[in-house]
Motif scaffolding. Sequence first.
Motif, PDB file in Angstrom:
ATOM      1  N   ILE A   1       7.696   3.051   7.587  1.00 24.14           N
ATOM      2  CA  ILE A   1       6.487   2.634   6.876  1.00 24.14           C
ATOM      3  C   ILE A   1       5.325   2.439   7.849  1.00 24.14           C
ATOM      4  O   ILE A   1       4.197   2.894   7.607  1.00 24.14           O
ATOM      5  CB  ILE A   1       6.755   1.325   6.092  1.00 24.14           C
ATOM      6  CG1 ILE A   1       7.711   1.569   4.922  1.00 24.14           C
ATOM      7  CG2 ILE A   1       5.453   0.695   5.621  1.00 24.14           C
ATOM      8  CD1 ILE A   1       7.121   2.363   3.796  1.00 24.14           C
TER       9      ILE A   1
ATOM     10  N   LYS B   1       0.991   4.272  -2.845  1.00 19.59           N
ATOM     11  CA  LYS B   1       0.738   5.678  -2.519  1.00 19.59           C
ATOM     12  C   LYS B   1       1.895   6.573  -2.955  1.00 19.59           C
ATOM     13  O   LYS B   1       1.674   7.675  -3.467  1.00 19.59           O
ATOM     14  CB  LYS B   1       0.492   5.824  -1.014  1.00 19.59           C
ATOM     15  CG  LYS B   1      -0.834   5.240  -0.552  1.00 19.59           C
ATOM     16  CD  LYS B   1      -0.985   5.304   0.955  1.00 19.59           C
ATOM     17  CE  LYS B   1      -2.294   4.664   1.395  1.00 19.59           C
ATOM     18  NZ  LYS B   1      -2.444   4.641   2.877  1.00 19.59           N
TER      19      LYS B   1
ATOM     20  N   GLU C   1       0.830  -1.211   0.000  1.00 21.93           N
ATOM     21  CA  GLU C   1       0.000   0.000   0.000  1.00 21.93           C
ATOM     22  C   GLU C   1       0.863   1.259   0.000  1.00 21.93           C
ATOM     23  O   GLU C   1       0.567   2.231  -0.699  1.00 21.93           O
ATOM     24  CB  GLU C   1      -0.937  -0.004   1.204  1.00 21.93           C
ATOM     25  CG  GLU C   1      -2.111  -0.953   1.073  1.00 21.93           C
ATOM     26  CD  GLU C   1      -2.938  -0.647  -0.167  1.00 21.93           C
ATOM     27  OE1 GLU C   1      -3.389   0.514  -0.318  1.00 21.93           O
ATOM     28  OE2 GLU C   1      -3.116  -1.566  -1.000  1.00 21.93           O
ATOM     29  N   SER C   2       1.932   1.247   0.779  1.00 21.43           N
ATOM     30  CA  SER C   2       2.821   2.411   0.824  1.00 21.43           C
ATOM     31  C   SER C   2       3.481   2.640  -0.532  1.00 21.43           C
ATOM     32  O   SER C   2       3.605   3.779  -0.998  1.00 21.43           O
ATOM     33  CB  SER C   2       3.894   2.214   1.899  1.00 21.43           C
ATOM     34  OG  SER C   2       3.308   2.106   3.178  1.00 21.43           O
ATOM     35  N   TYR C   3       3.889   1.568  -1.154  1.00 18.57           N
ATOM     36  CA  TYR C   3       4.512   1.642  -2.485  1.00 18.57           C
ATOM     37  C   TYR C   3       3.540   2.279  -3.479  1.00 18.57           C
ATOM     38  O   TYR C   3       3.915   3.171  -4.260  1.00 18.57           O
ATOM     39  CB  TYR C   3       4.894   0.231  -2.913  1.00 18.57           C
ATOM     40  CG  TYR C   3       5.484   0.092  -4.299  1.00 18.57           C
ATOM     41  CD1 TYR C   3       6.820   0.387  -4.548  1.00 18.57           C
ATOM     42  CD2 TYR C   3       4.709  -0.395  -5.358  1.00 18.57           C
ATOM     43  CE1 TYR C   3       7.371   0.220  -5.819  1.00 18.57           C
ATOM     44  CE2 TYR C   3       5.244  -0.564  -6.625  1.00 18.57           C
ATOM     45  CZ  TYR C   3       6.573  -0.256  -6.853  1.00 18.57           C
ATOM     46  OH  TYR C   3       7.113  -0.431  -8.103  1.00 18.57           O
TER      47      TYR C   3
ATOM     48  N   ASP D   1       4.116   5.813   9.338  1.00 20.04           N
ATOM     49  CA  ASP D   1       3.640   6.820   8.390  1.00 20.04           C
ATOM     50  C   ASP D   1       2.853   6.149   7.265  1.00 20.04           C
ATOM     51  O   ASP D   1       3.280   6.150   6.112  1.00 20.04           O
ATOM     52  CB  ASP D   1       4.840   7.602   7.828  1.00 20.04           C
ATOM     53  CG  ASP D   1       4.441   8.740   6.909  1.00 20.04           C
ATOM     54  OD1 ASP D   1       3.315   9.269   7.067  1.00 20.04           O
ATOM     55  OD2 ASP D   1       5.239   9.096   6.017  1.00 20.04           O
ATOM     56  N   PRO D   2       1.683   5.574   7.592  1.00 14.78           N
ATOM     57  CA  PRO D   2       0.926   4.831   6.582  1.00 14.78           C
ATOM     58  C   PRO D   2       0.471   5.682   5.401  1.00 14.78           C
ATOM     59  O   PRO D   2       0.230   5.154   4.317  1.00 14.78           O
ATOM     60  CB  PRO D   2      -0.266   4.271   7.366  1.00 14.78           C
ATOM     61  CG  PRO D   2      -0.383   5.147   8.566  1.00 14.78           C
ATOM     62  CD  PRO D   2       1.008   5.560   8.901  1.00 14.78           C
ATOM     63  N   ASP D   3       0.350   7.001   5.596  1.00 16.58           N
ATOM     64  CA  ASP D   3      -0.058   7.884   4.498  1.00 16.58           C
ATOM     65  C   ASP D   3       1.131   8.387   3.679  1.00 16.58           C
ATOM     66  O   ASP D   3       0.961   9.138   2.716  1.00 16.58           O
ATOM     67  CB  ASP D   3      -0.846   9.085   5.042  1.00 16.58           C
ATOM     68  CG  ASP D   3      -2.178   8.664   5.650  1.00 16.58           C
ATOM     69  OD1 ASP D   3      -2.769   7.700   5.137  1.00 16.58           O
ATOM     70  OD2 ASP D   3      -2.605   9.291   6.637  1.00 16.58           O
ATOM     71  N   CYS D   4       2.349   7.998   4.097  1.00 19.53           N
ATOM     72  CA  CYS D   4       3.584   8.332   3.366  1.00 19.53           C
ATOM     73  C   CYS D   4       3.792   9.841   3.230  1.00 19.53           C
ATOM     74  O   CYS D   4       4.370  10.306   2.230  1.00 19.53           O
ATOM     75  CB  CYS D   4       3.572   7.680   1.974  1.00 19.53           C
ATOM     76  SG  CYS D   4       3.347   5.892   2.017  1.00 19.53           S
TER      77      CYS D   4
END
Length: 393
Positions: free
Chosen positions: A279, A204, A200-202, A282-285
């Motif tokens: 990661i 975003k 998911e981070s990738y 900071d799930p919203d990056c």
Amino acid sequence: MSEFLVNLLGERLVNGEKAELDVHALGSKLSLLGLYFGCSLNGPCKQFNASLCEFYSKFKKSSEHKDKLEIVFISSDQDQKQWQDFLQEMQWPALPFKDRHKKMKLWNKYKVTSIPSLVFVDAATGKVVCRNGLLVVRDDPKGLEFPWGPKPFAEVVDGPLLRNNRQTTDSSALEGSYVGVYFSAHWCPPCRSLTRVLVESYRKVKESGHKFEIVFVSADRSEESFTQYFSEMPWLAVPYTDEARRSRLNRLYGIQGIPTLILLDTEGHMITRQGRVEILNDPDCRLFPWHPRPVLELSESNAVQLHEGPCLVLFVDAEEEGELEPAKELIQPIAEKIMAKYKAKEEETPLLFFVAGEILRMAFGLRFEQAFPAHVIKLCMFNQPLHYTFTNI
């Protein structure tokens, strides 16, 4: 150089014959020091010790650099006889059994978290040259690559990289991108959990317009497991069959455990070793590319860093969001000064700084207090002057 070594190791070392060795006598030609951290009761240590003996013997007999390398054993043994028996199997000296303070300082200084561990350092400065000496012994048994110093990421990763649709791309495609080097394996439950978050981070980060790529370096036990695990990943991977390149990447970053996510800037220089923590925090990056911050708020996800080296934790009587800011401001100048000092020397910061609300400590109770490693400094600030409650570093 000898004065530096005395400060690092003390004035005397010992060998298996109970003889003392003057540290000054290690030799003016010495350029590389191997610090071997281990314990006589540890099975992997005994197994590695046999390999290291063979490696050391060949190196001292046939290498043109034989006078430039020495190894010193730093033991965590609690029983002196067991330590002495283990020392008799070695051809190199050791720190004296009773010098526990010096041993602890070395374990903390070089952030050793598992044994056996072999860290090669510059004999004149103590700067880490290679953190994963175990792979050196395995991959370069003749010592042909001495002194095993770090190479540029682009050189080590050079070659074809896989996509999960079985197509390949050359590693040169990484140029100009931020890169995450992801050491992981399907058999490891924390790895699988992190992979789900990382996907998911990738996505975003890519959608935000940043040039970002991840390279999976597998520690799977079979190609079948690798293929199954990689099918869940939208990024690149070093081919499983290219064991030599996977090993060189592990050696380059001194990987001691998985999952580990190393983050690199667009020039291939390391931003942080703590990609996993960043990661998860900071799930919203929003903080991409996750440059190190001088002071962190302690959380369950980043508490793992407390076990990786000396830390300072400032507990604050705070329950509301934002109440930790004054505590951050208090220690931020100190943290920034230390970070800048070691960045100028191209070294990792030796002390990490955290702040934590009292509500966090109360939530974990005594178990949380007892979970702190001995090398963590704990400070308390409860609407009164700052004072030490525990120090052991």
